[in-house]
Structure formats: C-alpha cells, structure tokens
Design a protein around this motif. Structure first.
Motif, PDB file in Angstrom:
ATOM      1  N   THR A 120     -82.447  18.375  40.692  1.00  0.00           N
ATOM      2  CA  THR A 120     -83.691  18.814  41.298  1.00  0.00           C
ATOM      3  C   THR A 120     -84.801  17.791  41.118  1.00  0.00           C
ATOM      4  N   GLU A 121     -84.680  16.880  40.189  1.00  0.00           N
ATOM      5  CA  GLU A 121     -85.691  15.864  39.963  1.00  0.00           C
ATOM      6  C   GLU A 121     -85.025  14.508  39.952  1.00  0.00           C
ATOM      7  N   GLU A 122     -85.835  13.465  40.236  1.00  0.00           N
ATOM      8  CA  GLU A 122     -85.301  12.126  40.094  1.00  0.00           C
ATOM      9  C   GLU A 122     -85.032  11.889  38.618  1.00  0.00           C
ATOM     10  N   GLN A 123     -83.905  11.307  38.338  1.00  0.00           N
ATOM     11  CA  GLN A 123     -83.568  11.003  36.964  1.00  0.00           C
ATOM     12  C   GLN A 123     -82.716   9.748  36.918  1.00  0.00           C
ATOM     13  N   PRO A 124     -82.919   8.914  35.875  1.00  0.00           N
ATOM     14  CA  PRO A 124     -82.096   7.719  35.765  1.00  0.00           C
ATOM     15  C   PRO A 124     -80.651   8.123  35.544  1.00  0.00           C
ATOM     16  N   HIS A 125     -79.745   7.334  36.051  1.00  0.00           N
ATOM     17  CA  HIS A 125     -78.336   7.665  35.979  1.00  0.00           C
ATOM     18  C   HIS A 125     -77.532   6.400  35.772  1.00  0.00           C
ATOM     19  N   ALA A 126     -76.661   6.368  34.801  1.00  0.00           N
ATOM     20  CA  ALA A 126     -75.838   5.184  34.561  1.00  0.00           C
ATOM     21  C   ALA A 126     -74.824   5.017  35.682  1.00  0.00           C
ATOM     22  N   ALA A 127     -74.029   6.015  35.918  1.00  0.00           N
ATOM     23  CA  ALA A 127     -73.031   5.988  36.986  1.00  0.00           C
ATOM     24  C   ALA A 127     -72.645   7.423  37.292  1.00  0.00           C
ATOM     25  N   PRO A 128     -72.434   7.730  38.543  1.00  0.00           N
ATOM     26  CA  PRO A 128     -72.042   9.103  38.868  1.00  0.00           C
ATOM     27  C   PRO A 128     -70.670   9.426  38.287  1.00  0.00           C
ATOM     28  N   GLU A 129     -70.496  10.654  37.869  1.00  0.00           N
ATOM     29  CA  GLU A 129     -69.205  11.087  37.341  1.00  0.00           C
ATOM     30  C   GLU A 129     -68.193  11.319  38.456  1.00  0.00           C
ATOM     31  N   ASN A 130     -68.678  11.750  39.602  1.00  0.00           N
ATOM     32  CA  ASN A 130     -67.812  12.055  40.725  1.00  0.00           C
ATOM     33  C   ASN A 130     -67.276  10.759  41.340  1.00  0.00           C
ATOM     34  N   PRO A 131     -65.947  10.590  41.394  1.00  0.00           N
ATOM     35  CA  PRO A 131     -65.397   9.362  41.971  1.00  0.00           C
ATOM     36  C   PRO A 131     -65.769   9.177  43.441  1.00  0.00           C
ATOM     37  N   GLU A 132     -65.976  10.255  44.167  1.00  0.00           N
ATOM     38  CA  GLU A 132     -66.376  10.144  45.569  1.00  0.00           C
ATOM     39  C   GLU A 132     -67.798   9.602  45.695  1.00  0.00           C
ATOM     40  N   ASP A 133     -68.667   9.937  44.739  1.00  0.00           N
ATOM     41  CA  ASP A 133     -70.023   9.384  44.732  1.00  0.00           C
ATOM     42  C   ASP A 133     -69.987   7.905  44.357  1.00  0.00           C
ATOM     43  N   ARG A 134     -69.126   7.525  43.422  1.00  0.00           N
ATOM     44  CA  ARG A 134     -68.959   6.111  43.085  1.00  0.00           C
ATOM     45  C   ARG A 134     -68.464   5.324  44.292  1.00  0.00           C
ATOM     46  N   ALA A 172     -75.821   7.541  49.555  1.00  0.00           N
ATOM     47  CA  ALA A 172     -76.139   6.496  48.590  1.00  0.00           C
ATOM     48  C   ALA A 172     -76.788   5.331  49.307  1.00  0.00           C
ATOM     49  N   VAL A 173     -77.780   4.741  48.652  1.00  0.00           N
ATOM     50  CA  VAL A 173     -78.471   3.574  49.185  1.00  0.00           C
ATOM     51  C   VAL A 173     -78.470   2.488  48.122  1.00  0.00           C
ATOM     52  N   VAL A 174     -78.142   1.263  48.515  1.00  0.00           N
ATOM     53  CA  VAL A 174     -78.246   0.102  47.640  1.00  0.00           C
ATOM     54  C   VAL A 174     -79.356  -0.764  48.205  1.00  0.00           C
ATOM     55  N   THR A 175     -80.379  -0.997  47.401  1.00  0.00           N
ATOM     56  CA  THR A 175     -81.597  -1.664  47.861  1.00  0.00           C
ATOM     57  C   THR A 175     -82.354  -2.259  46.680  1.00  0.00           C
ATOM     58  N   GLY A 185     -75.668  -2.693  41.837  1.00  0.00           N
ATOM     59  CA  GLY A 185     -74.872  -1.475  41.849  1.00  0.00           C
ATOM     60  C   GLY A 185     -75.266  -0.461  40.797  1.00  0.00           C
ATOM     61  N   ALA A 186     -76.188  -0.819  39.922  1.00  0.00           N
ATOM     62  CA  ALA A 186     -76.631   0.111  38.872  1.00  0.00           C
ATOM     63  C   ALA A 186     -77.511   1.197  39.484  1.00  0.00           C
ATOM     64  N   VAL A 187     -77.179   2.435  39.200  1.00  0.00           N
ATOM     65  CA  VAL A 187     -77.920   3.566  39.754  1.00  0.00           C
ATOM     66  C   VAL A 187     -79.297   3.646  39.103  1.00  0.00           C
ATOM     67  N   ARG A 188     -80.314   3.680  39.945  1.00  0.00           N
ATOM     68  CA  ARG A 188     -81.700   3.814  39.464  1.00  0.00           C
ATOM     69  C   ARG A 188     -82.122   5.264  39.398  1.00  0.00           C
ATOM     70  N   THR A 189     -81.779   6.018  40.445  1.00  0.00           N
ATOM     71  CA  THR A 189     -82.099   7.431  40.477  1.00  0.00           C
ATOM     72  C   THR A 189     -80.976   8.217  41.125  1.00  0.00           C
ATOM     73  N   ALA A 190     -80.842   9.434  40.677  1.00  0.00           N
ATOM     74  CA  ALA A 190     -79.951  10.412  41.283  1.00  0.00           C
ATOM     75  C   ALA A 190     -80.799  11.655  41.493  1.00  0.00           C
ATOM     76  N   THR A 191     -80.955  12.025  42.732  1.00  0.00           N
ATOM     77  CA  THR A 191     -81.858  13.116  43.062  1.00  0.00           C
ATOM     78  C   THR A 191     -81.275  13.900  44.237  1.00  0.00           C
ATOM     79  N   THR A 192     -82.094  14.705  44.865  1.00  0.00           N
ATOM     80  CA  THR A 192     -81.663  15.413  46.072  1.00  0.00           C
ATOM     81  C   THR A 192     -82.594  15.037  47.218  1.00  0.00           C
ATOM     82  N   ALA A 193     -82.183  15.398  48.410  1.00  0.00           N
ATOM     83  CA  ALA A 193     -82.992  15.094  49.589  1.00  0.00           C
ATOM     84  C   ALA A 193     -84.281  15.900  49.614  1.00  0.00           C
TER      85      ALA A 193
END
Length: 125
Positions: free
Chosen positions: A6-20, A83-86, A116-124
C-alpha cells in the motif's frame, strides 16, 4: 502469490519469480534498445509485454505506457504487475495511471535502477 503493497517501500528483490522476470525483461529492453526506460507488464493469463520508451516527434510514451498499450492491443483484460527500469527515483504519475487503468489500484509496480536493484515496490494506487 503477488504481495500487495500500500505504500512505497524499498525492496531488495521481489520474492515472486514472475516479478523478478518482469525486472529482467524490462532491464533487457532498456539496454537492448538504448532507451531511457524499459518496462514489462504481466496480464491476467501470465503473458508478458515488454517495451522501451517511445520518443517520436509526434508521439511520446513512457516505457510502461507502451507496455500497457501493447497488452491492451493484444487483448489483455487486466494486469497483475508491472516493472520499470529507469534512472528516475520515483514512479511517474503517468506510469501509475496507465497501470491502474488496466490493472486497478492494487496492481504491483516495481521500480528499479539501471543496475536492476529495486528502488520501490508499491501499487498503482
């Protein structure tokens, strides 16, 4: 299962292989096409759509807007994640809106740097 945030949060790597996988595809699109952003989305059936930034004199789309448009044009009815890489530090409002339009407010949005390091994991949201 996709973790909903529900909030932006720093994330090392997604656990879900499909998200990776989405992050890997987005990063590859950015590098392969030499564009500022790469993006990937996954629809309700598990199909993925990968795109880069579109910068034409008459048309400008972020990579995520392009990926969402490709999903719509291919018949997707919903999205599970994007996912966006930018180099940007935060998701663009236009990206959130495009993802939300097709996927709804709870659709996962991952933002990663060029490395490739995840900066945020959030929702739309």
């Amino acid at each position: 299962m996709i973790a909903r945030m529900t909030e932006e949060q720093p994330h090392a790597a997604p656990e879900n292989p499909e998200d990776r996988k989405l992050l890997t595809l987005a990063r590859s699109a950015r590098a392969r096409n030499g564009v500022p952003e790469g993006a990937a989305v996954r629809d309700e059936t598990g199909r993925t759509y990968v795109a880069g930034t579109v910068e034409l004199p008459s048309l400008r789309l972020t990579a995520l807007q392009t990926a969402v448009a490709m999903a719509v044009a291919s018949g997707a009815r919903s999205l599970e994640a994007g996912a966006v890489v930018t180099a940007a530090e935060a998701p663009a409002d236009a990206d959130r809106a495009a993802l939300r339009d097709l996927g709804g407010p709870d659709t996962v949005l991952l933002l990663a740097g060029p490395d490739g390091a995840v900066r945020t994991a959030t929702t739309a949201g």
